[in-house]
Design an enzyme around this catalytic site. Structure first.
Site, PDB file in Angstrom:
ATOM      1  N   LYS A  46       0.845  -1.202   0.041  1.00  0.00           N
ATOM      2  CA  LYS A  46      -0.072   0.014   0.178  1.00  0.00           C
ATOM      3  C   LYS A  46       0.928   1.143   0.025  1.00  0.00           C
ATOM      4  O   LYS A  46       1.942   1.214   0.133  1.00  0.00           O
ATOM      5  CB  LYS A  46      -0.991   0.085   1.034  1.00  0.00           C
ATOM      6  CG  LYS A  46      -0.234   0.126   2.661  1.00  0.00           C
ATOM      7  CD  LYS A  46      -1.158  -0.031   3.751  1.00  0.00           C
ATOM      8  CE  LYS A  46      -0.542   0.006   4.996  1.00  0.00           C
ATOM      9  NZ  LYS A  46      -1.353   0.073   6.244  1.00  0.00           N
ATOM     10  N   ARG A 144      -9.874   1.095  15.066  1.00  0.00           N
ATOM     11  CA  ARG A 144      -9.754   2.100  14.015  1.00  0.00           C
ATOM     12  C   ARG A 144     -11.210   1.640  13.157  1.00  0.00           C
ATOM     13  O   ARG A 144     -11.943   2.451  12.995  1.00  0.00           O
ATOM     14  CB  ARG A 144      -8.485   1.687  13.237  1.00  0.00           C
ATOM     15  CG  ARG A 144      -8.230   2.486  12.141  1.00  0.00           C
ATOM     16  CD  ARG A 144      -6.601   2.410  11.735  1.00  0.00           C
ATOM     17  NE  ARG A 144      -6.275   0.996  11.214  1.00  0.00           N
ATOM     18  CZ  ARG A 144      -4.999   0.608  10.921  1.00  0.00           C
ATOM     19  NH1 ARG A 144      -4.248   1.664  10.696  1.00  0.00           N
ATOM     20  NH2 ARG A 144      -4.930  -0.635  10.425  1.00  0.00           N
ATOM     21  N   TYR A 267      17.634  30.664   4.365  1.00  0.00           N
ATOM     22  CA  TYR A 267      16.824  31.566   5.347  1.00  0.00           C
ATOM     23  C   TYR A 267      17.011  31.607   6.715  1.00  0.00           C
ATOM     24  O   TYR A 267      17.118  30.840   7.237  1.00  0.00           O
ATOM     25  CB  TYR A 267      15.391  31.026   4.846  1.00  0.00           C
ATOM     26  CG  TYR A 267      14.943  31.196   3.305  1.00  0.00           C
ATOM     27  CD1 TYR A 267      14.845  32.351   2.696  1.00  0.00           C
ATOM     28  CD2 TYR A 267      14.591  29.943   2.778  1.00  0.00           C
ATOM     29  CE1 TYR A 267      14.414  32.449   1.487  1.00  0.00           C
ATOM     30  CE2 TYR A 267      14.095  30.066   1.527  1.00  0.00           C
ATOM     31  CZ  TYR A 267      14.102  31.305   0.783  1.00  0.00           C
ATOM     32  OH  TYR A 267      13.696  31.405  -0.547  1.00  0.00           O
ATOM     33  N   MET A 315      12.525  24.674   0.051  1.00  0.00           N
ATOM     34  CA  MET A 315      11.441  23.984  -0.613  1.00  0.00           C
ATOM     35  C   MET A 315      12.087  23.287  -1.914  1.00  0.00           C
ATOM     36  O   MET A 315      11.818  21.797  -1.884  1.00  0.00           O
ATOM     37  CB  MET A 315      10.497  25.055  -1.451  1.00  0.00           C
ATOM     38  CG  MET A 315       9.546  23.877  -2.290  1.00  0.00           C
ATOM     39  SD  MET A 315       8.144  25.299  -3.005  1.00  0.00           S
ATOM     40  CE  MET A 315       7.403  25.767  -1.551  1.00  0.00           C
TER      41      MET A 315
END
Length: 375
Positions: A46, A144, A267, A315
């Protein structure tokens, strides 16, 4: 030097995730050795095989002896079918009623535990004239999804009475496989259901359970993270098998710059140099799945040496201090996860820094990094 050891890999960018399929095969066979001869492994692929690439991982697993796959959703199962996978595929998650027809069309096995699920299965039968294959999910303490073990007996008997439904299994999920007391309670609850339906295949164990509880190996076990060479928590005193991480993360240096002492990097200047420092920039950032909170805490490998990541991870890019790494050039490969010479960095180190699990981080790295497959 690392640039002589690293093969030149052509990708759409100078950063990639490398998947060693040979290690995946080795890990599967290691887990298989824990299983009884008549116990089959459902390989869990999965979340795109935990970020490793489900359609690429599936063929070598089938060749190694996997008899069934587990996925999270109908869409994941359909993707596997379209890639040519023809062995049983179990959808482990809760499935919406409108997707039962598609699941039946692609011969997927579904987890069911409500009256609505059975109505949907009967409706799907009317489309294709074949029973919908299901595994009944019993909740023994995970809280769950699933049918309470207290109500399971009547529900299972009812489902067995419908010709439109083919019950292929009964299963539950261990909440704390690392805790023997909790696992014992769950096992006893599951056994109270299973004993009345011994003719139906059943499964309870995950990777940690396979390693730790041989007495709970029923017809199937479900191997997930261990296939990819990563270890879940185990009960105290249980020996860990030798597994081999299949995923590496690498990038090429795209810029080199030497800066003076007391200069800030990236930054907010979260890192300032103490001496003259050689900074290498890699085109990997938090948009690629490397959490920004790891800034100034992780290392890379080059020339068989560890180099510190410095400055805030941005990023699309991050920087490393390569001052003491020997001869370094633009285009050289820095390994963020994996091996370089005798040095190794595993994703568990990142998970520990983040107070999370290795599963979460491997899944993050599939966002936009190209994957390269090796043996």
């Amino acid at each position: 030097m690392s640039k002589l050891r690293q093969p030149y890999i052509q990708t759409r960018r100078d950063a990639w995730v490398e998947i060693n399929l040979g290690n995946i095969e080795r890990n599967f066979l290691t887990l298989k050795n824990y299983c009884k001869p008549n116990t089959q492994i459902i390989a869990i692929i999965k979340a795109d095989a935990y970020g490793h690439g489900a359609t690429m991982v599936a063929p070598p697993l089938i060749a190694s002896g996997v008899k069934a796959f587990g996925v999270a959703s109908v869409d994941e199962g359909i993707e596997l079918r379209k890639s040519g996978c023809d062995i049983p595929i179990l959808v482990l998650g809760a499935v919406p009623s409108w997707s039962f027809t598609s699941a039946s069309q692609y011969d997927l096995e579904l987890s069911v535990f409500t009256e609505e699920h059975i109505k949907s299965a009967i409706q799907a039968y009317s489309h294709y004239g074949k029973p919908v294959k299901v595994h009944i999910k019993v909740d023994t303490g995970m809280n769950r999804i699933g049918l309470s073990y207290k109500d399971a007996d009547l529900f299972i008997k009812k489902v067995l009475s419908f010709k439109e439904v083919d019950v292929c299994g009964i299963f539950t999920h261990l909440a704390c496989a690392e805790d023997e007391k909790i696992t014992k309670i769950q096992a006893e609850r599951f056994e109270s259901v299973r004993k009345n339906f011994m003719h139906i295949p059943s499964h309870i164990l995950n990777t940690a359970g396979i390693i730790s509880y041989s007495d709970l190996q029923y017809d199937f076990v479900r191997a997930g993270i261990g296939i990819y060479g990563l270890m879940p928590d185990l009960p105290t005193g249980v020996s860990k098998p030798e597994l081999f991480p299949a995923m590496s993360l690498k990038g090429r240096i795209v810029h080199l710059k030497t800066i003076d002492a007391n200069e800030g990097v990236s930054y907010s200047y979260s890192y300032k140099t103490r001496n003259k420092t050689k900074i290498a920039t890699l085109p990997i950032g938090y948009a690629d799945g490397v959490p920004r909170v790891l800034s100034n805490k992780i290392y890379g490998l080059i020339n068989g040496k560890k180099v510190l990541q410095v400055g805030n991870i941005t990023m699309d890019q991050m920087m490393f201090d390569v001052t003491n790494a020997g001869e370094v050039s633009i285009g050289d490969v820095v390994t963020l996860l994996g091996e370089d010479g005798e040095q190794k960095i595993f994703i568990d180190e990142w998970a520990k820094l983040l107070n999370t699990i290795n599963y979460e981080l491997t899944c993050r790295l599939k966002v936009r990094l190209p994957r390269v497959y090796t043996r």
